[in-house]
Scaffold this motif. Structure first.
Motif, PDB file in Angstrom:
ATOM      1  N   PRO A 197       0.969  -1.323  -0.022  1.00 32.44           N
ATOM      2  CA  PRO A 197      -0.230  -0.077  -0.052  1.00 32.44           C
ATOM      3  C   PRO A 197       0.892   1.267  -0.113  1.00 32.44           C
ATOM      4  N   THR A 198       1.776   1.319   0.706  1.00 31.71           N
ATOM      5  CA  THR A 198       2.766   2.322   0.738  1.00 31.71           C
ATOM      6  C   THR A 198       3.565   2.706  -0.346  1.00 31.71           C
ATOM      7  N   ARG A 199       4.070   1.439  -1.167  1.00 35.62           N
ATOM      8  CA  ARG A 199       4.655   1.430  -2.249  1.00 35.62           C
ATOM      9  C   ARG A 199       3.716   2.227  -3.537  1.00 35.62           C
ATOM     10  N   LEU A 200       2.550   1.684  -3.539  1.00 38.74           N
ATOM     11  CA  LEU A 200       1.775   2.323  -4.457  1.00 38.74           C
ATOM     12  C   LEU A 200       1.321   3.683  -4.173  1.00 38.74           C
ATOM     13  N   ARG A 201       1.164   4.343  -2.881  1.00 38.58           N
ATOM     14  CA  ARG A 201       1.176   5.362  -2.843  1.00 38.58           C
ATOM     15  C   ARG A 201       2.056   6.475  -3.378  1.00 38.58           C
ATOM     16  N   ALA A 202       3.347   5.832  -3.125  1.00 46.48           N
ATOM     17  CA  ALA A 202       4.499   6.494  -3.404  1.00 46.48           C
ATOM     18  C   ALA A 202       4.572   6.612  -5.322  1.00 46.48           C
TER      19      ALA A 202
END
Length: 79
Positions: free
Chosen positions: A20-25
């Motif tokens: 989830p954090t990777r996709l937000r980045a």
């Protein structure tokens, strides 16, 4: 006494927890490309608990999800 453990970049469970954090980045990097000033990189940080089967307890994992022109750079630190 300090121990170092390497090899987390290929850990599929940690990568799934980081998704989830990777996709937000990635989303922020893509959105930044239409700005007048494009950042060198987008870096997001997160943390979560993780317990490998061989570990006696769960440990705190710090995550850096970085996206730049050269690609992605996801890193983990276990504390």
């Amino acid at each position: 006494n300090m121990d170092f453990i390497f090899g987390f970049a290929c850990n599929t469970k940690l990568l799934a927890m980081a998704e989830p954090t990777r996709l937000r980045a990635i989303d922020r990097w893509v959105a930044a490309q239409s700005q007048d000033v494009v950042p060198n990189a987008v870096r997001l940080f997160d943390e979560f608990s993780y317990k490998a089967r061989s570990w006696p307890k769960a440990w705190r994992v710090l995550l850096k999800a970085e996206v730049m022109a050269l690609g992605e750079n996801t890193r983990f630190i276990v504390t």
